[in-house]
Design an enzyme around this catalytic site. Structure first.
Site, mmCIF file in Angstrom:
data_model
loop_
_atom_site.group_PDB
_atom_site.id
_atom_site.type_symbol
_atom_site.label_atom_id
_atom_site.label_comp_id
_atom_site.label_asym_id
_atom_site.label_seq_id
_atom_site.Cartn_x
_atom_site.Cartn_y
_atom_site.Cartn_z
ATOM 1 N N ARG A 37 34.478 45.125 36.986
ATOM 2 C CA ARG A 37 34.925 46.235 37.826
ATOM 3 C C ARG A 37 35.740 47.208 36.987
ATOM 4 O O ARG A 37 36.375 46.825 36.015
ATOM 5 C CB ARG A 37 35.791 45.707 38.977
ATOM 6 C CG ARG A 37 35.119 44.636 39.821
ATOM 7 C CD ARG A 37 36.094 44.034 40.805
ATOM 8 N NE ARG A 37 35.515 42.877 41.483
ATOM 9 C CZ ARG A 37 36.161 42.126 42.362
ATOM 10 N NH1 ARG A 37 37.418 42.404 42.666
ATOM 11 N NH2 ARG A 37 35.570 41.095 42.934
ATOM 12 N N LYS A 66 30.827 50.931 43.798
ATOM 13 C CA LYS A 66 30.746 51.762 44.996
ATOM 14 C C LYS A 66 30.040 53.081 44.702
ATOM 15 O O LYS A 66 29.783 53.872 45.618
ATOM 16 C CB LYS A 66 32.150 52.024 45.544
ATOM 17 C CG LYS A 66 32.840 50.756 46.045
ATOM 18 C CD LYS A 66 34.219 51.048 46.594
ATOM 19 C CE LYS A 66 34.885 49.759 47.087
ATOM 20 N NZ LYS A 66 36.252 50.016 47.612
ATOM 21 N N ARG A 89 32.064 36.555 48.293
ATOM 22 C CA ARG A 89 31.857 35.961 49.613
ATOM 23 C C ARG A 89 30.472 36.348 50.119
ATOM 24 O O ARG A 89 29.938 37.408 49.772
ATOM 25 C CB ARG A 89 32.908 36.452 50.612
ATOM 26 C CG ARG A 89 34.301 35.940 50.361
ATOM 27 C CD ARG A 89 35.159 36.102 51.600
ATOM 28 N NE ARG A 89 36.588 36.150 51.282
ATOM 29 C CZ ARG A 89 37.550 36.009 52.161
ATOM 30 N NH1 ARG A 89 37.261 35.848 53.439
ATOM 31 N NH2 ARG A 89 38.827 36.062 51.803
ATOM 32 N N HIS A 130 39.824 27.333 47.716
ATOM 33 C CA HIS A 130 39.831 27.052 46.284
ATOM 34 C C HIS A 130 39.389 25.620 46.058
ATOM 35 O O HIS A 130 39.207 24.838 47.006
ATOM 36 C CB HIS A 130 41.210 27.312 45.671
ATOM 37 C CG HIS A 130 41.443 28.755 45.338
ATOM 38 N ND1 HIS A 130 40.703 29.429 44.386
ATOM 39 C CD2 HIS A 130 42.325 29.671 45.829
ATOM 40 C CE1 HIS A 130 41.123 30.682 44.304
ATOM 41 N NE2 HIS A 130 42.097 30.860 45.173
ATOM 42 N N ASN A 133 40.476 22.637 48.140
ATOM 43 C CA ASN A 133 39.978 22.603 49.512
ATOM 44 C C ASN A 133 38.539 22.090 49.558
ATOM 45 O O ASN A 133 38.177 21.318 50.448
ATOM 46 C CB ASN A 133 40.029 23.994 50.135
ATOM 47 C CG ASN A 133 41.355 24.699 49.909
ATOM 48 O OD1 ASN A 133 41.380 25.805 49.364
ATOM 49 N ND2 ASN A 133 42.456 24.073 50.290
ATOM 50 N N ASP A 160 35.302 23.307 40.949
ATOM 51 C CA ASP A 160 34.862 24.577 40.364
ATOM 52 C C ASP A 160 33.825 24.386 39.263
ATOM 53 O O ASP A 160 32.782 25.053 39.254
ATOM 54 C CB ASP A 160 36.060 25.324 39.776
ATOM 55 C CG ASP A 160 36.874 26.049 40.828
ATOM 56 O OD1 ASP A 160 36.445 26.087 42.002
ATOM 57 O OD2 ASP A 160 37.946 26.577 40.493
#
Length: 380
Positions: A37, A66, A89, A130, A133, A160
């Site tokens: 980004r 964008k 997500r 994360h 969890n 991960d």
């Protein structure tokens, strides 16, 4: 160089498991282009770029996703790629115009890799989480720790990286092979909960067979037994032993000068507490180095517990070249190893700046196209 030479992968910048999977593939020779980004997200654990070792071995450009022109640039790169990695997500890349449907229309052979914690669908798919969890709901976290103690946090290696990055990398390579063998491109949904659960397959089988209990620290290989555990030495440092098999257990006892008859049967759990107490006294009588000298070159299933600083200096790891130095930083070497297609030594992480953009895109676009994109401001 490397077995994946010629494989081209686009990585939409993310954190944790996505970059790790990209590093694994790049280490083995794939050409990976990371699209960062313009304003990288703040992660809360900031460090200079050269220390972010998961970003080694690939080129990086910065784009504003964008901007429709930047999105079109990514899609043109997708046309030349074998795979894409994204870790947003569910639904984010679709809103950006870079979802799997659009990308597969531009490249029907593409392996579109998606790495998330909860997966692309399900009641928790849209919520944050994360590693801790994700491994919690699979049963894995509950199994790690000592009797009558809280579950132990195994860093973020199990979720991960093992349950996420490795499964994503394997999934992408499988999808690439499928496409190259005449099949179509496809989406690889690598959910950390799925991968972590899959890692624990053997334990689900053992529990079903009645040879593994839910209680932490009550089984042979979870610190329940005295012969598969860690012990403190006289200097406050620690060692590991793990002689599960009878012949290795007897080898350890001989080196410790312990009569097996004094401990009773190895697998009789009623003998474990007294045997553990004896082992604790024995190992606390010498330093870690002394025990290493006595036990390391034997079948006692022994190893000293080393720190991050000490590990690269261990004689075995030095002999194998398990660690290398890149840009003055000691780090793990690429793995696994190959006899014919040996990967090149990794390169240090690179910033997405004007000095490197031409080199970053050289394998993807013609120089004239790169120049026009810079003139238009699409490329910083």
């Amino acid at each position: 160089m490397g077995p994946l030479a010629g494989v081209r992968i686009i990585e939409l910048a993310g954190i944790g498991p996505g970059p790790m999977a990209a590093m694994l593939l790049a280490d083995l020779g794939a050409t990976v282009l990371r699209i960062e980004r313009r304003q990288p997200a703040k992660l809360g654990i900031e460090r200079p770029l050269r220390y972010n070792l998961l970003l080694r071995n690939r080129k990086t450009i910065a784009l504003d996703l964008k901007d429709p022109e930047a999105v079109e640039l990514v899609l043109s790169l997708v046309e030349r790629a074998d795979a894409l990695i994204e870790g947003f997500r569910p639904g984010v890349t679709e809103r950006l115009g870079l979802g799997p449907q659009v990308c597969l229309e531009r490249n029907p052979k593409l392996a579109y890799g998606r790495i998330t914690g909860w997966g692309q669908e399900g009641p928790l798919a849209q919520y944050a989480g994360h590693d801790l969890n994700y491994i919690a709901i699979t049963g894995v976290l509950n199994a790690i720790g000592r009797r009558d103690q809280p579950p132990s946090i195994p860093l973020n290696l199990i979720g991960d990286y093992a349950g996420g990055s490795l499964y994503l990398a394997m999934g992408l390579l499988s999808a690439i092979l499928h496409a190259r063998n005449g099949g179509t491109g496809q989406v690889v949904d690598a959910a950390i909960v799925d991968g972590t659960a899959n890692l624990a397959t053997t334990f689900f089988g053992m529990q079903a067979a009645g040879i593994w209990r839910d209680g932490r620290g009550t089984n042979i290989t979870d610190s329940g037994s005295h012969f598969y555990d860690v012990y403190e030495c006289a200097d406050g440092k620690w060692i590991t032993i793990g002689p599960i098999e009878d012949k290795f257990y007897l080898a350890l006892l001989r080196l410790l000068d312990i009569d097996p008859q004094t401990l009773g049967a190895q697998l009789d759990e009623s003998n474990w507490p007294a045997a553990r107490a004896l082992f604790a006294l024995k190992f606390n009588s010498r330093t870690r180095e002394q025990w290493t000298t006595l036990l390391q070159h034997s079948d006692a299933c022994f190893a000293p517990i080393l720190s991050w600083t000490e590990a690269p200096e261990h004689e075995h790891l030095k002999a194998r070249g398990t660690f290398i130095e890149v840009d003055g930083i000691v780090q793990p070497a690429p793995a696994p190893r190959f006899s014919a297609t040996v990967p090149a030594k990794p390169t240090a992480p690179e910033a997405p700046d004007a000095a490197t953009v031409d080199a970053a895109l050289a394998a993807w676009l013609e120089p004239g196209r790169i120049g026009k994109l810079k003139e238009a401001g699409t490329l910083a």
